[in-house]
Design a protein around this motif. Structure first.
Motif, mmCIF file in Angstrom:
data_model
loop_
_atom_site.group_PDB
_atom_site.id
_atom_site.type_symbol
_atom_site.label_atom_id
_atom_site.label_comp_id
_atom_site.label_asym_id
_atom_site.label_seq_id
_atom_site.Cartn_x
_atom_site.Cartn_y
_atom_site.Cartn_z
ATOM 1 N N ASN A 127 3.299 7.156 9.176
ATOM 2 C CA ASN A 127 3.797 7.838 7.976
ATOM 3 C C ASN A 127 2.968 9.054 7.599
ATOM 4 O OD1 ASN A 127 1.487 6.601 7.069
ATOM 5 N ND2 ASN A 127 2.413 5.651 5.260
ATOM 6 N N GLY A 128 1.987 9.411 8.437
ATOM 7 C CA GLY A 128 1.159 10.582 8.177
ATOM 8 C C GLY A 128 -0.087 10.311 7.373
ATOM 9 N N CYS A 129 -0.247 9.104 6.835
ATOM 10 C CA CYS A 129 -1.440 8.753 6.066
ATOM 11 C C CYS A 129 -2.581 8.355 7.006
ATOM 12 C CB CYS A 129 -1.138 7.606 5.113
ATOM 13 S SG CYS A 129 -0.123 8.085 3.696
ATOM 14 N N PRO A 130 -3.823 8.600 6.590
ATOM 15 C CA PRO A 130 -4.945 8.281 7.470
ATOM 16 C C PRO A 130 -5.123 6.789 7.687
ATOM 17 C CG PRO A 130 -5.732 8.932 5.309
ATOM 18 C CD PRO A 130 -4.263 9.216 5.320
ATOM 19 N N LEU A 132 9.128 4.501 6.367
ATOM 20 C CA LEU A 132 8.825 5.902 6.083
ATOM 21 C C LEU A 132 9.333 6.327 4.708
ATOM 22 C CD1 LEU A 132 9.442 7.562 9.573
ATOM 23 C CD2 LEU A 132 7.299 6.781 8.556
ATOM 24 N N ASP A 133 10.269 5.583 4.167
ATOM 25 C CA ASP A 133 10.776 5.881 2.825
ATOM 26 C C ASP A 133 10.113 5.023 1.753
ATOM 27 O OD1 ASP A 133 12.645 7.733 3.854
ATOM 28 O OD2 ASP A 133 14.021 6.088 4.347
ATOM 29 N N SER A 134 9.143 4.209 2.159
ATOM 30 C CA SER A 134 8.471 3.304 1.236
ATOM 31 C C SER A 134 7.080 3.848 0.898
ATOM 32 C CB SER A 134 8.346 1.914 1.866
ATOM 33 O OG SER A 134 7.476 1.089 1.125
ATOM 34 N N ASP A 135 6.555 3.440 -0.265
ATOM 35 C CA ASP A 135 5.202 3.842 -0.645
ATOM 36 C C ASP A 135 4.190 2.726 -0.441
ATOM 37 O OD1 ASP A 135 5.917 2.084 -2.624
ATOM 38 O OD2 ASP A 135 5.517 3.440 -4.295
ATOM 39 N N VAL A 136 4.564 1.666 0.320
ATOM 40 C CA VAL A 136 3.676 0.518 0.495
ATOM 41 C C VAL A 136 2.381 0.910 1.202
ATOM 42 C CG1 VAL A 136 4.753 -0.221 2.670
ATOM 43 C CG2 VAL A 136 3.569 -1.900 1.235
ATOM 44 N N TYR A 172 0.335 0.146 12.133
ATOM 45 C CA TYR A 172 -0.287 0.742 10.953
ATOM 46 C C TYR A 172 -1.684 0.154 10.770
ATOM 47 C CZ TYR A 172 4.024 2.977 9.309
ATOM 48 O OH TYR A 172 5.141 3.783 9.192
ATOM 49 N N ILE A 173 -2.685 1.026 10.698
ATOM 50 C CA ILE A 173 -4.064 0.611 10.453
ATOM 51 C C ILE A 173 -4.312 0.773 8.962
ATOM 52 C CG2 ILE A 173 -6.492 0.999 11.019
ATOM 53 C CD1 ILE A 173 -5.554 2.230 13.670
ATOM 54 N N VAL A 174 -4.345 -0.344 8.240
ATOM 55 C CA VAL A 174 -4.346 -0.323 6.777
ATOM 56 C C VAL A 174 -5.431 -1.236 6.228
ATOM 57 C CG1 VAL A 174 -1.886 0.224 6.685
ATOM 58 C CG2 VAL A 174 -2.611 -2.178 6.683
ATOM 59 N N THR A 175 -5.598 -1.211 4.917
ATOM 60 C CA THR A 175 -6.564 -2.105 4.269
ATOM 61 C C THR A 175 -5.963 -3.498 4.095
ATOM 62 O OG1 THR A 175 -5.851 -1.648 1.999
ATOM 63 C CG2 THR A 175 -7.450 -0.124 2.982
ATOM 64 N N TYR A 176 -6.816 -4.443 3.792
ATOM 65 C CA TYR A 176 -6.343 -5.811 3.551
ATOM 66 C C TYR A 176 -5.393 -5.848 2.361
ATOM 67 C CZ TYR A 176 -9.547 -8.126 6.850
ATOM 68 O OH TYR A 176 -10.184 -8.564 7.982
ATOM 69 N N SER A 177 -5.716 -5.123 1.300
ATOM 70 C CA SER A 177 -4.850 -5.159 0.121
ATOM 71 C C SER A 177 -3.505 -4.499 0.385
ATOM 72 C CB SER A 177 -5.548 -4.481 -1.068
ATOM 73 O OG SER A 177 -6.565 -5.327 -1.589
ATOM 74 N N GLN A 178 -3.480 -3.437 1.191
ATOM 75 C CA GLN A 178 -2.200 -2.841 1.569
ATOM 76 C C GLN A 178 -1.374 -3.845 2.365
ATOM 77 O OE1 GLN A 178 -3.776 0.785 3.475
ATOM 78 N NE2 GLN A 178 -2.524 1.979 2.046
ATOM 79 N N ALA A 179 -2.046 -4.552 3.272
ATOM 80 C CA ALA A 179 -1.344 -5.570 4.063
ATOM 81 C C ALA A 179 -0.791 -6.669 3.156
ATOM 82 C CB ALA A 179 -2.288 -6.167 5.103
ATOM 83 N N MET A 180 -1.578 -7.084 2.161
ATOM 84 C CA MET A 180 -1.113 -8.130 1.260
ATOM 85 C C MET A 180 0.111 -7.655 0.476
ATOM 86 S SD MET A 180 -3.138 -10.346 -1.652
ATOM 87 C CE MET A 180 -3.031 -9.081 -2.916
ATOM 88 N N ALA A 188 10.385 -10.209 14.720
ATOM 89 C CA ALA A 188 9.191 -9.471 15.114
ATOM 90 C C ALA A 188 9.484 -7.991 15.329
ATOM 91 C CB ALA A 188 8.585 -10.087 16.374
ATOM 92 N N ASN A 189 10.655 -7.671 15.857
ATOM 93 C CA ASN A 189 10.963 -6.257 16.115
ATOM 94 C C ASN A 189 11.361 -5.505 14.845
ATOM 95 O OD1 ASN A 189 13.521 -7.235 15.632
ATOM 96 N ND2 ASN A 189 14.334 -6.758 17.663
ATOM 97 N N GLU A 190 11.394 -6.213 13.709
ATOM 98 C CA GLU A 190 11.733 -5.566 12.442
ATOM 99 C C GLU A 190 10.496 -5.269 11.596
ATOM 100 O OE1 GLU A 190 16.036 -7.221 11.097
ATOM 101 O OE2 GLU A 190 14.414 -8.723 11.044
ATOM 102 N N VAL A 191 9.328 -5.719 12.035
ATOM 103 C CA VAL A 191 8.141 -5.578 11.188
ATOM 104 C C VAL A 191 7.083 -4.729 11.884
ATOM 105 C CG1 VAL A 191 8.590 -7.839 10.174
ATOM 106 C CG2 VAL A 191 6.986 -7.648 12.060
ATOM 107 N N PRO A 192 6.231 -4.070 11.089
ATOM 108 C CA PRO A 192 5.139 -3.301 11.682
ATOM 109 C C PRO A 192 4.016 -4.222 12.136
ATOM 110 C CG PRO A 192 4.967 -3.236 9.309
ATOM 111 C CD PRO A 192 6.237 -3.982 9.623
ATOM 112 N N GLN A 193 3.274 -3.787 13.149
ATOM 113 C CA GLN A 193 2.058 -4.492 13.511
ATOM 114 C C GLN A 193 0.943 -3.940 12.643
ATOM 115 O OE1 GLN A 193 1.095 -7.134 15.919
ATOM 116 N NE2 GLN A 193 -0.435 -6.926 14.299
ATOM 117 N N LEU A 194 0.417 -4.755 11.742
ATOM 118 C CA LEU A 194 -0.665 -4.334 10.863
ATOM 119 C C LEU A 194 -2.001 -4.616 11.528
ATOM 120 C CD1 LEU A 194 0.720 -5.703 7.472
ATOM 121 C CD2 LEU A 194 1.142 -3.496 8.565
ATOM 122 N N VAL A 195 -2.846 -3.610 11.587
ATOM 123 C CA VAL A 195 -4.191 -3.739 12.150
ATOM 124 C C VAL A 195 -5.178 -3.588 11.004
ATOM 125 C CG1 VAL A 195 -5.900 -2.733 13.715
ATOM 126 C CG2 VAL A 195 -3.486 -2.881 14.409
#
Length: 521
Positions: free
Chosen positions: A213-216, A457-461, A436-444, A169-176
């Motif tokens: 990561n600076g993205c909205p 921060l070095d990934s484009d996911v 990270y507050i992201v879209t469903y497809s980004q989460a997938m 759990a401490n290795e993964v982001p919390q996706l909202v």
């Protein structure tokens, strides 16, 4: 249904006078009488999940969470096994240990038709390991129990609370995941979405909320056709938000969708995608997700049809597994998520992903799916508590994606305190370096190919290059259509429909079977 006006306007914010629907849903006379008589609640005699709260003598419609039933005696929603509602004709579920012949005699519970066409059984008896149909069809075409050794990312995941990639759990982001249901209206775009996804800075400017990561921060809009403004939809898409299909018509009653054919499903969900492309400039290939109207599906037929029409994921099936929450999964193998709203998929449906609707627990210890179906918050403090306690159940356990399912009425029905609470909650999330507050497809995409927090921060996911998305044009067309008879209107009470678009106005109002709006007279 012919277009009667095409007007060029300069800005999406300019026209709001027509945005309010010409005709709203009425309320039953019984509900009016109950509320005027001093009651706090009124029961809907036609829908066991629907009831009315009396606000200063006037009834306002409310819905119980999927899978729960309004219980007048307790004045709250209860799970079916605990619910009592004689007014709507609710029939309690038959316990699993009841003899098979008793189940088959209960017409209310016997809804699944055996292959021979002469026998029905309860939905929960399909693929349960026991043959109940004389022809054995209830145990045919059943998905096998999931074996993690045979179900591997990126194209398969068992339904469980296990973190993808065997990470901690401490290795993964919390996706909202902020999901918005229903039509995208001008007033919601101008006065609601902007206040949620953006914030007021110290110099009184409205700026994007940003991820680490600076993205909205972005969300997913599950859009139904009627009353949607397509200029607003195009603007949202160009800003990085995701658009998903919520059907064209949202036909009532909800039971209509239970037996919808593959042709019905394709016309509604793929047809909506076509309308988004025509009127909002959103490529059809970008609309890969769905949410079923009223969260009611036809089970296997629903998922098969979505797969055949190029969709990759859905978010319609509620789950009672909330501690720890269940992660998104595929339908390759048998789901363990439960089935509060039958029918649910029982066959092996390879490679199609489900974002389960993980129930919340409201302040009255009742399960709810959409935020506005939870116990009504009386003030900002209660709303803040509702948001934070449900978030922590994800964040403090396995960090399964936290779904925040919103509808505009949660904000408009209860003053401003819900919006203020959500803004404060999002402020706190923005300050956390693992959220990270992201879209469903980004989460997938992350779930299929997990990236550790240390490398994000070095990934484009979760990147935010939207240069290929068409921005809103300067000169919009306003399209209007008179005498529309689709629900909530009727032949006796027709209404008008309007929307703005950068495209040419269709000749007739787009609809199922005619998403291009071609004049077929």
């Amino acid at each position: 249904m012919r277009a009667f006006v095409v007007i060029s306007v300069v800005c999406i914010y300019a026209l709001t006078v027509w945005a309010t629907p010409v005709k709203r849903f009425g309320v039953p006379v019984k509900a009016e009488d109950d509320c005027r008589g001093g009651a706090n609640f009124s029961t809907d005699v036609d829908d066991c999940q629907r009831f009315y709260i009396c606000d200063h003598g006037w009834p306002k419609v409310r819905l119980c969470a999927a899978g729960s039933v309004w219980t007048p005696l307790l004045m709250r929603c209860e799970l079916p096994e605990n619910a009592i509602n004689d007014e709507c004709g609710f029939v309690p579920p038959i316990p699993d240990n009841v003899a098979i012949d008793e189940v088959e005699r209960a017409d209310e519970a016997a809804q699944w038709l055996c292959a021979d066409g002469n026998q029905r059984i309860a939905y929960h008896g399909v693929c349960d390991g026991f043959i109940q149909c004389d022809d054995g069809s209830d145990e045919a075409d059943c998905a096998e129990v999931c074996d993690p050794t045979n179900c591997r990312l990126p194209d398969c995941k068992c339904s469980s609370g296990e973190i993808p990639g065997e990470l901690l759990a401490n290795e993964v982001p919390q996706l909202v995941l902020i999901g918005w249901d229903e039509a995208v209206r001008v007033e919601d775009y101008s006065h609601l979405y902007q206040q949620v996804f953006k914030k007021i800075t110290a110099n009184r400017r409205r700026e994007n909320r940003n991820n680490p990561n600076g993205c909205p921060a972005v969300g997913t809009f599950f859009v139904s056709h009627q009353f949607t403004d397509y200029a607003a939809l195009q603007s949202l898409y160009s800003q990085g938000h995701e658009i998903a299909s919520h059907s064209i018509s949202k036909t009532l009653p909800a039971e209509y969708w239970e037996t919808a054919t593959s042709e019905d499903v394709a016309a509604e969900y793929a047809g909506a995608r076509k309308i988004f492309s025509n009127l909002a400039g959103i490529p059809e290939s970008a609309v890969v997700g769905t949410r079923a109207a009223y969260l009611q599906t036809s089970g296997n037929e629903f998922v098969r049809t979505l797969t055949e029409n190029g969709f990759g994921w859905d978010s319609s099936y509620a789950t009672s597994q909330i501690d720890p929450p269940i992660w998104p999964y595929t339908f390759n193998f048998r789901s363990t998520a439960g089935c509060p709203v039958a029918p649910c998929p029982t066959a092996s449906l390879t490679g199609f992903w489900e974002f389960p609707l993980v129930d919340w627990i409201d302040l009255n210890d009742t399960l709810c799916v959409n935020v506005d179906s939870c116990l009504f918050t009386e003030d900002k403090e209660e709303a803040t508590t509702l948001l934070k306690t449900n978030f922590r159940r994800h964040y403090n356990t396995n960090k399964a994606p936290f779904t925040l399912n919103l509808r505009a009425r949660w904000f408009y029905n209860d003053g401003y305190h819900n919006l203020e609470a959500l803004q404060e909650f999002l402020d706190e999330l923005e300050a956390m370096d693992d959220v990270y507050i992201v879209t469903y497809s980004q989460a997938m995409n992350w779930i299929r190919n997990p990236v550790k927090m240390a490398n994000l921060l070095d990934s484009d996911v979760f990147s935010c290059d939207y240069s290929d998305r068409t921005p809103l044009c300067d000169n919009l067309n306003l399209c209007g259509y008179a005498n529309i008879t689709y629900q909530p209107n009727s032949e006796d009470h027709p209404g008008d429909r309007f929307f703005q678009t950068c495209s040419e106005c269709p000749a007739v109002y787009p609809w199922t079977g005619n998403p291009d709006g071609v004049d077929q007279s």
